[in-house]
Design a protein around this motif. Structure first.
Motif, PDB file in Angstrom:
ATOM      1  N   GLN A 112       0.830  -1.207   0.000  1.00 48.17           N
ATOM      2  CA  GLN A 112       0.000   0.000   0.000  1.00 48.17           C
ATOM      3  C   GLN A 112       0.865   1.257   0.000  1.00 48.17           C
ATOM      4  OE1 GLN A 112      -3.059  -0.085  -0.625  1.00 48.17           O
ATOM      5  NE2 GLN A 112      -3.563  -2.187  -0.198  1.00 48.17           N
ATOM      6  N   VAL A 113       1.938   1.221   0.765  1.00 48.24           N
ATOM      7  CA  VAL A 113       2.752   2.436   0.887  1.00 48.24           C
ATOM      8  C   VAL A 113       3.682   2.587  -0.310  1.00 48.24           C
ATOM      9  CG1 VAL A 113       4.507   3.586   2.266  1.00 48.24           C
ATOM     10  CG2 VAL A 113       2.573   2.481   3.396  1.00 48.24           C
ATOM     11  N   ALA A 114       4.508   1.555  -0.552  1.00 43.56           N
ATOM     12  CA  ALA A 114       5.518   1.685  -1.610  1.00 43.56           C
ATOM     13  C   ALA A 114       4.910   1.540  -2.993  1.00 43.56           C
ATOM     14  CB  ALA A 114       6.617   0.645  -1.407  1.00 43.56           C
ATOM     15  N   GLY A 115       3.780   0.873  -3.097  1.00 45.12           N
ATOM     16  CA  GLY A 115       3.210   0.652  -4.415  1.00 45.12           C
ATOM     17  C   GLY A 115       2.131   1.647  -4.773  1.00 45.12           C
ATOM     18  N   LEU A 116       1.726   2.468  -3.824  1.00 45.48           N
ATOM     19  CA  LEU A 116       0.584   3.330  -4.123  1.00 45.48           C
ATOM     20  C   LEU A 116       0.793   4.748  -3.586  1.00 45.48           C
ATOM     21  CD1 LEU A 116      -1.915   2.727  -5.661  1.00 45.48           C
ATOM     22  CD2 LEU A 116      -3.069   2.063  -3.577  1.00 45.48           C
ATOM     23  N   ILE A 117       1.000   4.863  -2.277  1.00 49.76           N
ATOM     24  CA  ILE A 117       1.023   6.194  -1.677  1.00 49.76           C
ATOM     25  C   ILE A 117       2.330   6.920  -2.006  1.00 49.76           C
ATOM     26  CG2 ILE A 117       1.012   7.417   0.541  1.00 49.76           C
ATOM     27  CD1 ILE A 117      -0.866   5.100   1.493  1.00 49.76           C
ATOM     28  N   LEU A 118       3.435   6.197  -1.877  1.00 52.80           N
ATOM     29  CA  LEU A 118       4.726   6.820  -2.142  1.00 52.80           C
ATOM     30  C   LEU A 118       4.861   7.295  -3.592  1.00 52.80           C
ATOM     31  CD1 LEU A 118       6.687   7.304   0.069  1.00 52.80           C
ATOM     32  CD2 LEU A 118       8.047   5.351  -0.700  1.00 52.80           C
TER      33      LEU A 118
END
Lengths: 453, 293, 304
Positions: free
Chosen positions: A338-344
């Motif tokens: 979720q973080v590295a693949g989307l939000i970041l």
């Protein structure tokens, strides 16, 4: 773009363009051979793994009666997802008359062909009885989503091949006419056959424009259905985590993210390897970066819906599934994805620095890995938690972990996709020469005139 | 894998040997409890009925050694092994069960459990039996089914001093034959002449035409073969619901929903027609290339 | 050479053996699958329940075995006019696992493959645990046959959901679709694959099993055709199972052989079906685990 009037100038520019864009075809060096050698080695190892799997049974994988779909299906979903980019870039953006997408469309089609073909192959490798593959046609049941999937994948592959091939015809004629001294004979013969006696007449141009337009419209419903139907393989079941109405658009949105990232990476490799700085320009990467942000935002929206709504209610089985993702065994993977693949990526790509070729390619690489992991945690955790307890079976049945055979076959599938892309890049220009030349204001009549006069 | 199986087998063997070997010990204070109910015919008779309903399926008929072949084997209630238990021990074991033996504390009342103990005690060598089974008598049943009046007519005879004479005031069981066994539908008592009529209830279900095989049988005190009557149309027609019909999604292609088939064929047909059209355009390109020479 | 003829003999060997005198239970010898050895007049036979018995050779006579296509044809048609249902009395189950054992023998399953699985259940944190035998529910709205791409799993008019493992392609979509985890897959060569090589495939028992195909509970459809109760039902020592034809409104207990009215049984005991909220319409009814005959012994573990 304004027209270039002078014939000499036109010819000079066309020569340069042709030379640049056919470099990948003409160039022969150790690195290419080494690249193919490595890929073929991996393919051989993977095929050997498949033979072992056929001989011993699917038991060589980590799959068992409860987690009966594993990494192969995750790969399958991933491949279908990546292939969807062909539809987005070469059709949707074209029809929206977005000019910067034009040079990228052939790259997108290469990616689409390679991955949709591998999606078909990996699903055969996942079958318990690949020898009975023909049963799908002999005894196909129209009500089964698998039949729909087989149909739509075949259709999409056919359209992608045509969409790759038709804009190539004038280029093939150029290769046929202008490369006679640089290429081996078999290759020239192939170009001659494939170029369908191209003369570059207005009538012929009109015909292929027309054919392409038909395909571009056709690929919209087919492209949307390929991933929607794939999502139905999951959504048609009663399992928690899959049993949602949102799964179709959720998968489509996720597919655009994965596909955009894949195209950015391939673009960067071509730019570097074939010296195409002037063709895959910085602004292309910049636009692709913006596109990636846009599709990531759409995907984020679907993610919020997918997890927040059931998470708010925490129904019995859904609750077990979501707990596993949020704070259980898969929480590490889930939050990284979720973080590295989307939000970041959304955050970083808002800055123009990160939309430069190298940074965006690195981000795309990360996004692509996360996209694969995402498919993994869509498929496996749901199956690890069926409605009824898992009892009276060995421990291996309760938790899935892929075996070396599965890893080998997975690597094979990725490598095979790379081979398809490499072969296509080796045989055909990676950017449409004639389209690019007309963009630069060169009159079409120069394209077909003989080089040596 | 074979190893695993043999381990399991060994484990099972071990466990069962253990349960053979282990004496079923009853706590001291329970062992010597006195039977609060009187040992009389009424209690023993009731105990027998309870035994037949709850215990016989495993322990078998008393004295016949026809218990179910289980591990450990259920003990015949007339055997020495059973009879050396005190009444307190028997009561405890019926109440709590162990291993394959169920507990009955939840579904048989305390008094009834004592009645079963009383019935077991009926076979104790140190006690006078209060319930003595009369020697079984040979008997014959003749029966027919009256389709019109929906009746089973029975005539029963028993052997008295080498001659058959009518069997009066005896209960006859009427059953109907089903696929896996006979279902009891009622009882009827014979009159003084050994005759009885049984009105078949409306609710009885037969085959698709309403045909039923009635079965007539005598109680346990007689040696008599049950009579299986010929098929008669005395039941309701069995309603056979058709599960598989057109328009069912889970069925085969033959029953596919029309909308689904049309959508599929329509979509696939349209897509491939368009593809064919594009291929045709390519042929046109080739032809154009030739003609302009 | 001798081996060859024996195999041929074995293939045509049916069930017509007069054996009441040989073994205590006559059901022991139906559909003998293989001759183990051949010494003089006695031969060893493997029965469908997996036991090895010795029979006098004169008692054997080869019977006509239906061909594969005949098996498949009648297997798809089912038994006319029937509507099979099972009732499982949870109050009676003590986890004896005779059903699982009989089933694995009948269907030639490996020890980790269960057509019927006795689960330790606890519905909520503070409710009492109980044992729950779980066969295939033979749903009337089966999610599994709905998704099969090649019609290898199908529902018959008598309600049984069957598998044709001569057609199954091993995609395992049905496993994913089944909410009851009722289906198993042959991940390896099946148990005794070598022994049953060449035996005609019987779709109604799904034997011999085949590598790379699905298997699951079939209500012992082959036994039903012979008028016998399913293997698990007959094997239960505790009277847990009732089985019968819903159209006849009668079910028979596998242990006591008592036949009772189905409607009354379900009504009096407040029967329910498993996860009815999913709309699968199961054909297996459960009687609630009230007044259990056996105490629950193990520690319940949470392994959902």
């Amino acid at each position: 773009m304004e027209k270039i009037e002078s014939a000499a100038e036109s010819r000079k520019l066309l020569n340069k363009i042709t030379n640049d864009l056919t470099r990948s075809i003409v160039k022969k060096d150790e690195l290419t051979r080494f690249w193919f050698f490595i890929l073929i080695m991996f393919v051989i190892v993977g095929l050997w793994g498949w033979i072992v799997q056929i001989k011993t049974g699917l038991g060589v994988t980590g799959m068992r009666d409860y987690v009966s779909w594993g990494m192969y299906i995750a790969n399958f979903v991933f491949f279908v997802a990546v292939s969807l980019i062909g539809f987005l870039i070469s059709s949707a953006l074209h029809l929206l008359k977005i000019p910067w997408a034009k040079p990228i469309s052939r790259v997108a089609e290469q990616v689409a062909i390679a991955f949709v073909a591998l999606a078909g192959i990996i699903i055969v490798m996942d079958m318990g009885r690949p020898d009975r593959f023909m049963n799908i046609f002999l005894h196909g049941r129209f009500a089964s989503p698998i039949i729909w999937d087989v149909t739509v994948i075949t259709t999409y592959l056919a359209i992608s091949v045509l969409l790759f091939y038709i804009p190539l015809i004038p280029d093939l004629a150029i290769l046929r006419d202008k490369m006679s001294d640089k290429l081996p004979k078999w290759q020239l013969t192939m170009y001659k056959i494939l170029s369908l006696g191209w003369k570059g007449s207005a009538e012929q141009y009109k015909t292929i424009y027309h054919a392409m337009r038909v395909l571009m419209i056709l690929i919209i419903p087919v492209g949307l259905s390929i991933h929607t139907v794939t999502s139905w393989l999951f959504a048609a079941t009663l399992r928690s985590g899959w049993d949602t109405a949102i799964l179709g658009p959720y998968f489509v949105a996720g597919a655009f993210v994965a596909g955009t990232a894949a195209v950015i990476m391939v673009m960067y490799v071509y730019r570097l390897r074939y010296g195409l700085k002037d063709y895959f320009e910085d602004f292309h990467f910049d636009y692709m970066g913006k596109l990636l942000v846009f599709v990531c935002l759409v995907y984020l929206y679907f993610n919020v819906n997918e997890y927040l709504v059931p998470g708010y209610k925490m129904k019995e089985a859904d609750g077990i599934h979501l707990n596993e993702l949020f704070q259980g065994n898969y929480s590490g993977v889930f939050w990284i994805v979720q973080v590295a693949g989307l939000i970041l990526p959304i955050f970083l790509l808002l800055f123009s620095y990160f939309r430069k070729p190298l940074p965006i390619s690195i981000i795309s690489f990360v996004v692509l890995i996360m996209a694969w992991l995402k498919r993994y945690i869509i498929v496996i955790p749901t199956l690890e938690h069926p409605f009824l307890p898992v009892q009276n079976v060995p421990g291996i049945f309760q938790h899935y972990s892929p075996t070396s055979i599965e890893v080998m076959i997975t690597i094979f599938s990725f490598v095979a996709a790379l081979i398809i892309i490499s072969v296509l890049a080796k045989l055909f220009p990676v950017i449409t020469i004639w389209e690019y030349a007309s963009e630069k204001g060169i009159d079409k009549k120069y394209l077909t005139e003989n080089d040596k006069n | 894998m074979n190893n695993k199986i043999s381990y399991i087998i060994i484990a099972i063997l071990f466990l069962s040997v253990q349960s053979f070997a282990q004496e079923w010990l009853v706590p001291g204070d329970q062992r010597n409890i006195k039977n609060p109910l009187e040992y009389n015919l009424d209690n023993v008779q009731k105990g027998k009925d309870l035994y037949l309903k709850n215990c016989k399926s495993c322990h078998g008929d008393p004295g016949k050694n026809n218990a179910l072949p289980l591990v450990p084997p259920p003990v015949d209630i007339t055997s020495e092994k059973m009879q050396k238990n005190t009444v307190g021990e028997l009561f405890y074991k019926i109440t709590n069960g162990r291993g394959g033996m169920p507990q009955f504390k939840t579904n048989i009342s305390e008094d009834d459990r004592w009645r079963i103990v009383n019935y077991i005690m009926n076979f104790n060598p140190n006690r006078e039996p209060v319930l003595v089974a009369a020697p079984k008598v040979k008997a014959k049943i003749m029966a027919s089914v009256n389709e019109k009046e929906r009746k089973v007519e029975v005539f029963a005879e028993h052997e008295v001093k080498g001659k058959y004479s009518s069997l009066g005031n005896e209960q006859i069981t009427i059953s109907a034959k089903k696929y896996f066994g006979n279902i009891k539908i009622g009882e009827v008592t014979t009159d003084n002449n050994g005759r009885a009529e049984f009105n078949i209830p409306e609710s009885l279900i037969g085959d698709e035409e309403g045909n039923v095989n009635m079965v007539v049988s005598l109680g346990e005190d007689y040696i008599a073969e049950a009579v299986l009557l010929e098929e008669a149309k005395v039941g309701q027609n069995k309603k056979v619901q058709k599960l598989i019909k057109p328009g069912i999604l889970w069925s085969t292609n033959e029953n596919i929903q029309i909308w689904l088939l049309l959508s599929y064929i329509g979509a696939v047909g349209a897509a491939w027609a368009a593809i064919a059209y594009v291929v045709f355009q390519l042929i046109k390109v080739k032809r154009l290339g030739k003609t302009e020479h | 050479m001798e081996k060859n003829t024996r195999r041929k003999f074995m293939k045509t060997l049916g069930a017509s053996i007069g054996v009441a005198s040989v073994a205590g239970s006559s059901s022991l010898l139906n559909s003998c699958a293989k001759i183990e050895s051949n010494n003089g007049d006695k031969i060893k036979l493997l029965t469908s329940s997996g036991e090895l018995v010795e029979v006098d050779k004169s008692q054997l006579k080869p019977a006509e075995m239906p061909s594969l296509t005949e098996f498949q044809k009648r297997g798809r048609e089912g038994l006319p006019g029937k509507s099979w249902v099972m009732v499982i009395d949870l109050a009676k189950c003590r986890n004896a696992r005779q059903c699982m054992k009989a089933c694995q023998n009948h269907h030639q399953l490996r020890p980790e493959q269960h057509h019927i699985n006795v689960l330790q259940m606890q519905d909520a944190e503070h409710t009492a645990p109980y044992y729950m035998p779980k066969p295939c529910q033979h749903c009337d709205n089966p999610p599994c046959t709905k998704v099969c791409p090649v019609n290898a799993t199908f529902k018959r008019d008598d309600g049984i959901v069957l598998i044709d493992n001569e057609r199954c392609i091993g995609c395992r979509f049905c496993i994913a679709a089944c909410p009851y985890s009722a289906r198993v897959f042959n991940w390896f060569e099946p148990r005794d694959a070598e022994k049953y090589k060449g035996v005609t495939y019987n779709i109604e028992a799904n034997v011999p099993q085949k590598k790379g195909t699905i298997s699951k509970c079939l209500f012992s459809a082959d036994r039903l055709r012979d008028g016998k109760l399913p293997s698990c039902v007959s094997a239960c020592p505790n009277g847990v199972y009732w089985f019968g034809d819903r159209n006849e409104d009668a079910v028979t207990n596998g242990t006591t052989k008592e036949t009772v009215n189905l409607t009354a049984l379900l009504k009096q005991n407040a029967a329910y079906t498993l996860m009815e909220e999913l709309g699968t319409k199961p054909r297996v009814y459960y009687l609630p685990p009230k007044d259990r005959a056996f105490p629950f012994q193990e520690e319940i573990k949470n392994d959902h």
